[in-house]
Scaffold this active site. Structure first.
Site, PDB file in Angstrom:
ATOM      1  CB  CYS A   1      -9.550 -45.757   5.830  1.00  0.00           C
ATOM      2  SG  CYS A   1     -10.192 -45.186   7.418  1.00  0.00           S
TER       3      CYS A   1
ATOM      4  CE1 TYR B   1     -12.542 -39.362  11.516  1.00  0.00           C
ATOM      5  CE2 TYR B   1     -12.723 -41.756  11.562  1.00  0.00           C
ATOM      6  CZ  TYR B   1     -11.974 -40.608  11.729  1.00  0.00           C
ATOM      7  OH  TYR B   1     -10.646 -40.705  12.095  1.00  0.00           O
TER       8      TYR B   1
HETATM    9  P1  NAD Z   1       3.380 -37.982  11.655  1.00  0.00           P
HETATM   10  O1  NAD Z   1       3.092 -36.617  12.111  1.00  0.00           O
HETATM   11  O2  NAD Z   1       4.135 -38.887  12.531  1.00  0.00           O
HETATM   12  O3  NAD Z   1       4.104 -37.883  10.245  1.00  0.00           O
HETATM   13  C1  NAD Z   1       4.765 -38.990   9.673  1.00  0.00           C
HETATM   14  C2  NAD Z   1       6.055 -38.534   9.053  1.00  0.00           C
HETATM   15  O4  NAD Z   1       5.825 -37.794   7.862  1.00  0.00           O
HETATM   16  C3  NAD Z   1       6.881 -37.614   9.961  1.00  0.00           C
HETATM   17  O5  NAD Z   1       8.043 -38.283  10.393  1.00  0.00           O
HETATM   18  C4  NAD Z   1       7.153 -36.411   9.087  1.00  0.00           C
HETATM   19  O6  NAD Z   1       8.440 -35.878   9.258  1.00  0.00           O
HETATM   20  C5  NAD Z   1       6.947 -36.970   7.711  1.00  0.00           C
HETATM   21  N1  NAD Z   1       6.749 -36.017   6.625  1.00  0.00           N
HETATM   22  C6  NAD Z   1       6.150 -34.809   6.657  1.00  0.00           C
HETATM   23  N2  NAD Z   1       6.180 -34.248   5.441  1.00  0.00           N
HETATM   24  C7  NAD Z   1       6.807 -35.124   4.617  1.00  0.00           C
HETATM   25  C8  NAD Z   1       7.145 -35.127   3.229  1.00  0.00           C
HETATM   26  N3  NAD Z   1       6.862 -34.085   2.440  1.00  0.00           N
HETATM   27  N4  NAD Z   1       7.785 -36.208   2.729  1.00  0.00           N
HETATM   28  C9  NAD Z   1       8.109 -37.253   3.504  1.00  0.00           C
HETATM   29  N5  NAD Z   1       7.800 -37.316   4.814  1.00  0.00           N
HETATM   30  C10 NAD Z   1       7.171 -36.259   5.359  1.00  0.00           C
HETATM   31  O7  NAD Z   1       1.999 -38.595  11.181  1.00  0.00           O
HETATM   32  P2  NAD Z   1       1.187 -39.890  11.632  1.00  0.00           P
HETATM   33  O8  NAD Z   1       0.366 -39.523  12.792  1.00  0.00           O
HETATM   34  O9  NAD Z   1       2.052 -41.060  11.682  1.00  0.00           O
HETATM   35  O10 NAD Z   1       0.226 -39.989  10.409  1.00  0.00           O
HETATM   36  C11 NAD Z   1       0.761 -40.091   9.117  1.00  0.00           C
HETATM   37  C12 NAD Z   1      -0.320 -39.922   8.072  1.00  0.00           C
HETATM   38  O11 NAD Z   1      -1.179 -41.034   8.073  1.00  0.00           O
HETATM   39  C13 NAD Z   1      -1.204 -38.700   8.294  1.00  0.00           C
HETATM   40  O12 NAD Z   1      -1.537 -38.122   7.056  1.00  0.00           O
HETATM   41  C14 NAD Z   1      -2.424 -39.294   8.944  1.00  0.00           C
HETATM   42  O13 NAD Z   1      -3.577 -38.536   8.748  1.00  0.00           O
HETATM   43  C15 NAD Z   1      -2.506 -40.608   8.236  1.00  0.00           C
HETATM   44  N6  NAD Z   1      -3.284 -41.650   8.901  1.00  0.00           N
HETATM   45  C16 NAD Z   1      -4.181 -42.285   8.130  1.00  0.00           C
HETATM   46  C17 NAD Z   1      -4.989 -43.257   8.651  1.00  0.00           C
HETATM   47  C18 NAD Z   1      -6.003 -43.900   7.755  1.00  0.00           C
HETATM   48  O14 NAD Z   1      -6.917 -44.521   8.229  1.00  0.00           O
HETATM   49  N7  NAD Z   1      -5.880 -43.742   6.433  1.00  0.00           N
HETATM   50  C19 NAD Z   1      -4.862 -43.620  10.005  1.00  0.00           C
HETATM   51  C20 NAD Z   1      -3.899 -42.956  10.788  1.00  0.00           C
HETATM   52  C21 NAD Z   1      -3.115 -41.975  10.214  1.00  0.00           C
HETATM   53  C1  G6P Z   2      -8.341 -43.394  12.561  1.00  0.00           C
HETATM   54  C2  G6P Z   2      -8.557 -42.967  11.165  1.00  0.00           C
HETATM   55  C3  G6P Z   2      -7.455 -42.187  10.624  1.00  0.00           C
HETATM   56  C4  G6P Z   2      -7.188 -41.068  11.571  1.00  0.00           C
HETATM   57  C5  G6P Z   2      -6.577 -41.654  12.793  1.00  0.00           C
HETATM   58  C6  G6P Z   2      -6.309 -40.584  13.818  1.00  0.00           C
HETATM   59  O1  G6P Z   2      -9.545 -43.125  13.141  1.00  0.00           O
HETATM   60  O2  G6P Z   2      -8.990 -43.978  10.333  1.00  0.00           O
HETATM   61  O3  G6P Z   2      -7.726 -41.819   9.318  1.00  0.00           O
HETATM   62  O4  G6P Z   2      -6.389 -40.091  11.025  1.00  0.00           O
HETATM   63  O5  G6P Z   2      -7.281 -42.726  13.285  1.00  0.00           O
HETATM   64  O6  G6P Z   2      -5.587 -41.101  14.879  1.00  0.00           O
HETATM   65  P1  G6P Z   2      -4.791 -40.157  15.883  1.00  0.00           P
HETATM   66  O7  G6P Z   2      -4.284 -41.059  16.921  1.00  0.00           O
HETATM   67  O8  G6P Z   2      -3.725 -39.494  15.041  1.00  0.00           O
HETATM   68  O9  G6P Z   2      -5.767 -39.139  16.381  1.00  0.00           O
HETATM   69 MN    MN Z   3      -8.995 -43.287   8.227  1.00  0.00          MN
END
Ligand code: NAD
Ligand code: G6P
Ligand code: MN
Ligand code: MN
Length: 431
Positions: free
Chosen positions: A168, A251
């Site tokens: 994260c 959070y």
């Molecule tokens: P996004 O909506 O752009 O999705 C990324 C890609 O995943 C899309 O291109 C979509 O087509 C694809 N996808 C959907 N289902 C799939 C599958 N079964 N197999 C392969 N690809 C698939 O999402 P995002 O905003 O880039 O976020 C991606 C992920 O990362 C989310 O789960 C989000 O919550 C997470 N995220 C985590 C953190 C963190 O701190 N851990 C921070 C930001 C985002």
């Molecule tokens: C950060 C978190 C992620 C979260 C993301 C959301 O705060 O660590 O886990 O999903 O940002 O960002 P977004 O731009 O998708 O609202």
């Molecule tokens: Mn996170």
């Protein structure tokens, strides 16, 4: 050569990851990077994948980027599999945010019922991905970024043989935040973290190795707030923050300031739209930029997303494993007695030494009473959420939502749960 597979390659965060690999290329010579997506994400994958290729060419490094819808081809013999996918895309996120609001409950993508729903959709997919890894790349490391990150990582560690570490950007964001508040260079700051993903406390804050926790707490109490782009920046009450004596994560506001945060979320939903609706617009803007063939670096507009510093977290973790660095990073890892107030087999977020064998968390012992209860109840919610997600167990699902501190009653938990199941049918084969 070093092979990396990134699931959800069409994400707008991919340029972050590419920048991270470019920066570290001398130490971490990635030969093949497979960006994997699904049919629905093909257009995004093409746009961001071609930007990735231009960035690499511009930097003069030798990484081969492959764009594919064939997950098995990508995973086969990979050294690292990273995940950044969103099951159901942003429309599912928006539904997750809106359902709880109908019942006056916080609607957020990772915290409360929204995070529960996202977990239920994601668990069948991550288990499927892990089957591929077990078969085609049994020695690979899974670096999970997909939310809810702690819950998804715990699912993998409990139910598969895959070696997984969860990530994260909040801990690293808190280090940057503390540095900014104190007006010092970020490299001088370090923090001891304990807790769960999106429920992590900075128990001690150091400047050049000296404990400055009280100084930072004082600043937080006089309005020097720290947050993420996606979490309303409501300042902490001075009495509250000094009695806590720790650095809460952004959070924590959902739990400690529930009424104010709910008002904020409701107000935003009516004016700007839910965060998912806002992100849809930001994404459109980003992909418009990404299409520009003259662009060959990560554009600053990506900072409007909540995931800033993602590449620092992901690429430096991979680098530490690959190069057996034995340095300290904040990760989601199996508890194994690190926090004595939680079961051994659950996942916690904490500082760990990283080497080629993985993440070795630094011992914590018991946590202070003032944070113990909240941490334990949220972990119980998470364990029940996993039980529900793996087995489609309605009883576990109802108990998960009922014990969640953001849901006021069993009645409301049931209504929210039934709405979630109804609106996500297509994505919930386990129910
Ligand atoms: P996004 O909506 O752009 O999705 C990324 C890609 O995943 C899309 O291109 C979509 O087509 C694809 N996808 C959907 N289902 C799939 C599958 N079964 N197999 C392969 N690809 C698939 O999402 P995002 O905003 O880039 O976020 C991606 C992920 O990362 C989310 O789960 C989000 O919550 C997470 N995220 C985590 C953190 C963190 O701190 N851990 C921070 C930001 C985002
Ligand atoms: C950060 C978190 C992620 C979260 C993301 C959301 O705060 O660590 O886990 O999903 O940002 O960002 P977004 O731009 O998708 O609202
Ligand atoms: Mn996170
Ligand atoms: Mn102390």
């Amino acid at each position: 050569g070093l092979k990396i597979a990134t699931i959800g390659g069409g994400s707008s965060y991919t340029p972050e990851l590419i920048e991270g690999f470019i920066k570290r290329y001398d130490e971490l010579p990635v030969k093949d990077l497979y960006l994997v997506d699904i049919e629905e994400g093909k257009e995004k994958l093409d746009i961001v994948g071609n930007l990735a290729k231009r960035m690499i060419k511009n930097a003069g490094v030798n990484i081969n980027v492959h764009l594919t819808l064939d997950r098995r081809e990508a995973i086969k013999d990979a050294d690292f599999v990273t995940t950044q996918f969103r099951v159901g895309l942003l429309d599912a996120r928006i539904r997750d945010e809106k359902i709880p609001l109908k019942y006056d409950v916080i609607g957020q993508e990772t915290t409360g019922p929204g995070g529960f729903a996202k977990a239920q959709r994601t668990i069948p997919v991550i288990l499927d991905i892990c089957k591929d890894i077990e078969e085609l790349a049994p020695d690979a490391w899974l670096i999970n970024f997909t939310n809810p990150s702690g819950i998804i990582t715990e699912t993998v560690l409990k139910h598969t043989k895959v070696k997984a570490i969860g990530l994260c950007n909040v801990p690293i964001g808190m280090v940057y935040g503390a540095a900014e508040i104190m007006g010092v260079d970020v490299n001088r700051v370090s923090i001891d973290f304990a807790g769960l993903n999106h429920l992590v406390w900075g128990t001690h804050v150091y400047l050049d190795g000296e404990d400055v926790t009280d100084k930072l707490i004082y600043s937080l109490g006089i309005g020097k707030s720290m947050s993420m782009k996606n979490v309303a920046d409501i300042p902490w009450e001075p009495e509250f923050i000094s009695s806590l004596g720790m650095y809460p994560c952004p959070y924590h506001r959902y739990y400690y300031l529930t009424d104010q945060m709910l008002e904020e979320i409701k107000k935003d939903a009516q004016t700007l739209g839910t965060r998912g609706e806002q992100v849809k617009k930001i994404e459109e803007e980003l992909f418009k930029l990404y299409k520009d063939l003259d662009l060959n670096v990560k554009p600053p507009q990506l900072e409007k997303r909540g995931g800033a510093h993602y590449s620092d977290a992901a690429c430096s973790l991979i680098n530490s494993i690959y190069n057996d660095k034995k340095d300290i990073r904040v990760v989601n890892v199996k508890n194994n007695g690190t926090i004595l107030d939680l079961p051994d087999d659950v996942v916690i977020e904490t500082n760990a030494v990283i080497d080629k064998a993985g993440a070795h968390p630094l011992s914590i012992g018991h946590v202070p009473t003032k944070i113990r209860g909240l941490m334990q109840v949220v972990k119980a919610y998470e364990e029940l959420t996993i039980e529900a997600g793996v087995n489609g167990n309605y009883d576990a699902a109802l108990q998960a939502l009922t014990v969640n501190p953001l849901v006021p009653s069993a009645m409301i938990a049931k209504k929210i749960l039934d709405d979630i199941i109804e609106q996500n049918k297509y994505y919930l084969p386990q129910y």
